[in-house]
Design a protein around this motif. Structure first.
Motif, PDB file in Angstrom:
ATOM      1  N   TYR A   1       0.851  -1.193   0.000  1.00  0.00           N
ATOM      2  CA  TYR A   1       0.000   0.000   0.000  1.00  0.00           C
ATOM      3  C   TYR A   1       0.885   1.241   0.000  1.00  0.00           C
ATOM      4  O   TYR A   1       2.019   1.233   0.497  1.00  0.00           O
ATOM      5  CB  TYR A   1      -0.946   0.018   1.210  1.00  0.00           C
ATOM      6  CG  TYR A   1      -0.253   0.021   2.547  1.00  0.00           C
ATOM      7  CD1 TYR A   1       0.083   1.207   3.192  1.00  0.00           C
ATOM      8  CD2 TYR A   1       0.073  -1.175   3.177  1.00  0.00           C
ATOM      9  CE1 TYR A   1       0.721   1.202   4.417  1.00  0.00           C
ATOM     10  CE2 TYR A   1       0.716  -1.199   4.406  1.00  0.00           C
ATOM     11  CZ  TYR A   1       1.034   0.001   5.023  1.00  0.00           C
ATOM     12  OH  TYR A   1       1.681  -0.012   6.242  1.00  0.00           O
TER      13      TYR A   1
ATOM     14  N   ASN B   1      -2.582  -6.293  -6.579  1.00  0.00           N
ATOM     15  CA  ASN B   1      -3.654  -6.160  -5.580  1.00  0.00           C
ATOM     16  C   ASN B   1      -3.327  -5.146  -4.477  1.00  0.00           C
ATOM     17  O   ASN B   1      -3.939  -5.174  -3.411  1.00  0.00           O
ATOM     18  CB  ASN B   1      -3.988  -7.515  -4.956  1.00  0.00           C
ATOM     19  CG  ASN B   1      -4.498  -8.502  -5.979  1.00  0.00           C
ATOM     20  OD1 ASN B   1      -5.374  -8.187  -6.770  1.00  0.00           O
ATOM     21  ND2 ASN B   1      -3.929  -9.713  -5.980  1.00  0.00           N
TER      22      ASN B   1
ATOM     23  N   THR C   1      -2.934  -1.189  -2.846  1.00  0.00           N
ATOM     24  CA  THR C   1      -3.842  -0.043  -2.771  1.00  0.00           C
ATOM     25  C   THR C   1      -3.062   1.262  -2.720  1.00  0.00           C
ATOM     26  O   THR C   1      -2.064   1.380  -2.013  1.00  0.00           O
ATOM     27  CB  THR C   1      -4.741  -0.135  -1.523  1.00  0.00           C
ATOM     28  OG1 THR C   1      -5.405  -1.400  -1.495  1.00  0.00           O
ATOM     29  CG2 THR C   1      -5.793   0.970  -1.532  1.00  0.00           C
TER      30      THR C   1
ATOM     31  N   LYS D   1      -7.294   0.638  -6.445  1.00  0.00           N
ATOM     32  CA  LYS D   1      -6.825  -0.725  -6.250  1.00  0.00           C
ATOM     33  C   LYS D   1      -6.183  -1.211  -7.527  1.00  0.00           C
ATOM     34  O   LYS D   1      -6.787  -1.161  -8.607  1.00  0.00           O
ATOM     35  CB  LYS D   1      -8.009  -1.640  -5.892  1.00  0.00           C
ATOM     36  CG  LYS D   1      -7.585  -3.045  -5.434  1.00  0.00           C
ATOM     37  CD  LYS D   1      -7.100  -3.023  -4.004  1.00  0.00           C
ATOM     38  CE  LYS D   1      -6.903  -4.449  -3.477  1.00  0.00           C
ATOM     39  NZ  LYS D   1      -6.442  -4.448  -2.079  1.00  0.00           N
TER      40      LYS D   1
END
Length: 209
Positions: free
Chosen positions: A120, A147, A149, A205
């Motif tokens: 992330y 996957n 963020t 995302k």
């Protein structure tokens, strides 16, 4: 007409000679001749009195920190991109034993941090400072694992706002202002799988490669 620094389409004057509006992505930006040089930009950032211990500041960034605490584990790798001198995001997450690094081209310029990938990335009140948003979003996308963020916070312009009275434009380092339409363009152009917007909090995302 000037070329939009995000989507490279044409623009039209929007507000005096201070801002132009892109006809494609809807972004609102300052022309190059209005941009501060690096020294003056850094001086502006150094004048900020933000303190990561300030509870009001911590509450301000809570959309990001709460999302990370809810959606990721302590051993996931995070980056605060454009963290500034003293990041409350880093302070809060490290206090919860999260593994997060801080990168800022003026204050924490460790280039090794932008040569690896993250689960992330937090980017709080940063993207409005991008002189070259296309290049910066390409970099951010490249730093995300599958996957992963991208968490963003920025002031979003709506047509209901009186731009002439909007305080957000008055900061000379706010050089590119986004509409929801602009984020839709970013989602499509950079191939993000999902996007959500809640007030001034935006989440992208990244899909599987």
């Amino acid at each position: 007409m000037l070329i939009c620094p995000l989507c490279k389409d044409i623009s039209t004057p929007f507000y005096k000679d201070e801002f132009y509006e892109c006809v494609c992505c809807g972004g609102i930006f300052r022309p190059k001749e209005k941009l501060l040089d690096n020294e003056k930009e850094k001086q502006r950032y150094e004048s900020h009195t933000n303190n990561s211990d300030d509870l009001g500041y911590q509450n301000f960034v809570s959309p990001i920190t709460n999302a990370v605490l809810k959606e990721y584990k302590k051993d996931n790798l995070g980056l605060d991109f454009g963290c500034g001198k003293d990041s409350p995001i880093v302070k809060i997450l490290r206090a919860n034993d999260y593994k997060i690094f801080e990168y800022d081209p003026y204050f924490f310029d460790d280039k090794n941090l932008i040569e690896q990938k993250y689960d992330y990335i937090a980017c709080c009140e940063v993207i409005e400072h991008f002189y070259n948003p296309k290049k910066e979003f390409e970099l951010l996308k490249s730093l995300l694992k599958e996957n992963a963020t991208l968490y963003l916070m920025t002031g979003i312009y709506k047509d209901s706002i009186d731009f002439s009275k909007w305080w957000y434009k008055n900061d000379l380092t706010h050089v590119f202002i986004y509409r929801e339409k602009t984020f839709e363009w970013i989602k499509k152009e950079f191939g993000f799988e999902n996007m959500s917007i809640e007030k001034n909090f935006i989440k992208f995302k990244k899909a599987e490669d």
